[in-house]
Motif scaffolding. Structure first.
Motif, PDB file in Angstrom:
ATOM      1  N   VAL A 196      28.212   8.870 -38.875  1.00 46.11           N
ATOM      2  CA  VAL A 196      27.537   8.011 -39.857  1.00 46.11           C
ATOM      3  C   VAL A 196      26.633   8.866 -40.739  1.00 46.11           C
ATOM      4  CG1 VAL A 196      25.824   6.165 -40.147  1.00 46.11           C
ATOM      5  CG2 VAL A 196      27.670   5.883 -38.489  1.00 46.11           C
ATOM      6  N   LEU A 197      25.851   9.740 -40.111  1.00 50.49           N
ATOM      7  CA  LEU A 197      24.926  10.587 -40.867  1.00 50.49           C
ATOM      8  C   LEU A 197      25.674  11.562 -41.773  1.00 50.49           C
ATOM      9  CD1 LEU A 197      22.295  11.340 -38.081  1.00 50.49           C
ATOM     10  CD2 LEU A 197      22.030   9.809 -40.047  1.00 50.49           C
ATOM     11  N   THR A 198      26.748  12.155 -41.271  1.00 50.88           N
ATOM     12  CA  THR A 198      27.551  13.096 -42.050  1.00 50.88           C
ATOM     13  C   THR A 198      28.184  12.412 -43.259  1.00 50.88           C
ATOM     14  OG1 THR A 198      28.002  14.378 -40.057  1.00 50.88           O
ATOM     15  CG2 THR A 198      29.464  14.753 -41.919  1.00 50.88           C
ATOM     16  N   ALA A 199      28.541  11.146 -43.092  1.00 52.07           N
ATOM     17  CA  ALA A 199      29.144  10.376 -44.190  1.00 52.07           C
ATOM     18  C   ALA A 199      28.110   9.902 -45.205  1.00 52.07           C
ATOM     19  CB  ALA A 199      29.912   9.186 -43.628  1.00 52.07           C
ATOM     20  N   GLY A 200      26.839  10.217 -44.945  1.00 51.71           N
ATOM     21  CA  GLY A 200      25.786   9.850 -45.895  1.00 51.71           C
ATOM     22  C   GLY A 200      25.123   8.521 -45.609  1.00 51.71           C
ATOM     23  N   GLY A 201      25.405   7.946 -44.467  1.00 58.59           N
ATOM     24  CA  GLY A 201      24.799   6.672 -44.107  1.00 58.59           C
ATOM     25  C   GLY A 201      23.540   6.866 -43.284  1.00 58.59           C
ATOM     26  N   SER A 202      22.937   5.764 -42.944  1.00 60.37           N
ATOM     27  CA  SER A 202      21.762   5.806 -42.068  1.00 60.37           C
ATOM     28  C   SER A 202      22.114   5.068 -40.780  1.00 60.37           C
ATOM     29  CB  SER A 202      20.558   5.161 -42.746  1.00 60.37           C
ATOM     30  OG  SER A 202      20.835   3.810 -43.022  1.00 60.37           O
ATOM     31  N   ILE A 203      21.413   5.437 -39.729  1.00 61.57           N
ATOM     32  CA  ILE A 203      21.636   4.802 -38.433  1.00 61.57           C
ATOM     33  C   ILE A 203      20.930   3.452 -38.453  1.00 61.57           C
ATOM     34  CG2 ILE A 203      21.317   5.036 -35.945  1.00 61.57           C
ATOM     35  CD1 ILE A 203      23.172   7.156 -37.108  1.00 61.57           C
ATOM     36  N   GLN A 224      12.254   7.355 -32.186  1.00 57.56           N
ATOM     37  CA  GLN A 224      12.876   8.395 -33.010  1.00 57.56           C
ATOM     38  C   GLN A 224      12.572   8.127 -34.481  1.00 57.56           C
ATOM     39  OE1 GLN A 224      16.691  10.067 -31.725  1.00 57.56           O
ATOM     40  NE2 GLN A 224      17.528   9.150 -33.569  1.00 57.56           N
ATOM     41  N   ASP A 225      12.182   9.171 -35.198  1.00 56.24           N
ATOM     42  CA  ASP A 225      11.922   9.021 -36.636  1.00 56.24           C
ATOM     43  C   ASP A 225      12.274  10.320 -37.354  1.00 56.24           C
ATOM     44  OD1 ASP A 225       9.825  10.766 -36.073  1.00 56.24           O
ATOM     45  OD2 ASP A 225       8.288   9.210 -36.139  1.00 56.24           O
ATOM     46  N   GLU A 226      11.941  10.407 -38.640  1.00 60.85           N
ATOM     47  CA  GLU A 226      12.291  11.583 -39.438  1.00 60.85           C
ATOM     48  C   GLU A 226      11.670  12.861 -38.890  1.00 60.85           C
ATOM     49  OE1 GLU A 226      10.841   8.780 -41.144  1.00 60.85           O
ATOM     50  OE2 GLU A 226      12.864   7.994 -41.395  1.00 60.85           O
ATOM     51  N   SER A 227      10.475  12.748 -38.299  1.00 59.31           N
ATOM     52  CA  SER A 227       9.816  13.943 -37.779  1.00 59.31           C
ATOM     53  C   SER A 227      10.491  14.465 -36.506  1.00 59.31           C
ATOM     54  CB  SER A 227       8.331  13.665 -37.521  1.00 59.31           C
ATOM     55  OG  SER A 227       8.193  12.736 -36.465  1.00 59.31           O
ATOM     56  N   ASN A 228      11.219  13.602 -35.819  1.00 54.26           N
ATOM     57  CA  ASN A 228      11.934  14.021 -34.610  1.00 54.26           C
ATOM     58  C   ASN A 228      13.275  13.284 -34.550  1.00 54.26           C
ATOM     59  OD1 ASN A 228      12.590  15.156 -32.204  1.00 54.26           O
ATOM     60  ND2 ASN A 228      10.842  14.361 -31.068  1.00 54.26           N
ATOM     61  N   PRO A 229      14.206  13.640 -35.447  1.00 54.65           N
ATOM     62  CA  PRO A 229      15.461  12.888 -35.564  1.00 54.65           C
ATOM     63  C   PRO A 229      16.402  13.016 -34.359  1.00 54.65           C
ATOM     64  CG  PRO A 229      15.514  14.834 -36.950  1.00 54.65           C
ATOM     65  CD  PRO A 229      14.128  14.740 -36.390  1.00 54.65           C
TER      66      PRO A 229
END
Length: 152
Positions: A141-148, A35-40
Motif C-alpha cells: 500500500v505504501l509503495t503504491a503511494g497510499g496510506s495505511i 505508530q506515527d510518522e516519527s516511528n513508522p
C-alpha cells in the motif's frame, strides 16, 4: 489510484480476517495507534522482537521438556513470559494456548505440557506467517503511494 484503493481494501479485509479468526485482539489495534510518522515501523519492530524472543522461548521449552528430571517451575516461567509477550502485542491464540500450558505445568502433567508445546509451535507459526503477510500488504500500500487506513 484505483490499485491503491484496491490494496487498501485488501489490507482492511485481511486484517479483519485476522481478528475474526482470533489471531489478533484489540491490543494489536492499540499498538497500531501508537505508530506515527516519527516511528513508522513501530509495530513491525515490536512484532519482530516478539518473533525473536518467542523462538528462543519455544526452543527452551522443547529442551526443558526433554530433560530426565522436569523443572515445571522453569517451564512455567518460560510459558508465563511467552503468554505475557503474546498478550502485549495482541496475539490472542498463542496467549490462549499458554494459559492451558500453565495449567498443565501446575498439574505437573508432562503429556499435557508436550501437547501444549506442539500447539504453541503451531499457533506461533501460523500467526508469524499471517503477520508477515499483513506487513507485506502494508508495504505494498505504501509503495503504491497510499496510506495505511489505521486505526480501524
Amino acid at each position: 489510484m484505483d490499485s491503491v484503493v484496491q490494496l487498501q481494501r485488501q489490507l482492511i479485509d485481511y486484517t479483519g480476517q485476522l481478528f475474526n479468526e482470533g489471531f489478533l485482539d484489540d491490543q494489536f489495534n492499540q499498538l497500531q495507534q501508537l505508530q506515527d510518522e516519527s516511528n513508522p515501523d513501530f509495530v513491525v519492530e515490536l512484532v519482530t522482537l516478539f518473533f525473536e524472543d518467542s523462538e528462543k522461548l519455544i526452543n527452551e521449552l522443547a529442551k526443558d521438556l526433554e530433560q530426565q528430571s522436569i523443572d515445571y517451575r522453569k517451564i512455567d516461567a518460560h510459558v508465563h513470559q511467552l503468554k505475557g509477550s503474546s498478550s502485549s502485542i495482541g496475539v490472542q491464540r498463542v496467549q490462549k494456548v499458554c494459559i492451558a500450558f500453565r495449567n498443565y505445568c501446575e498439574e505437573r502433567n508432562i503429556e499435557g505440557c508436550q501437547k501444549c508445546l506442539q500447539q504453541v509451535k503451531n499457533e506461533y507459526s501460523l500467526v508469524k506467517t499471517k503477520l508477515e503477510t499483513l506487513f507485506k500488504l502494508e508495504q505494498q500500500v505504501l509503495t503504491a503511494g497510499g496510506s495505511i487506513p489505521w486505526p480501524m
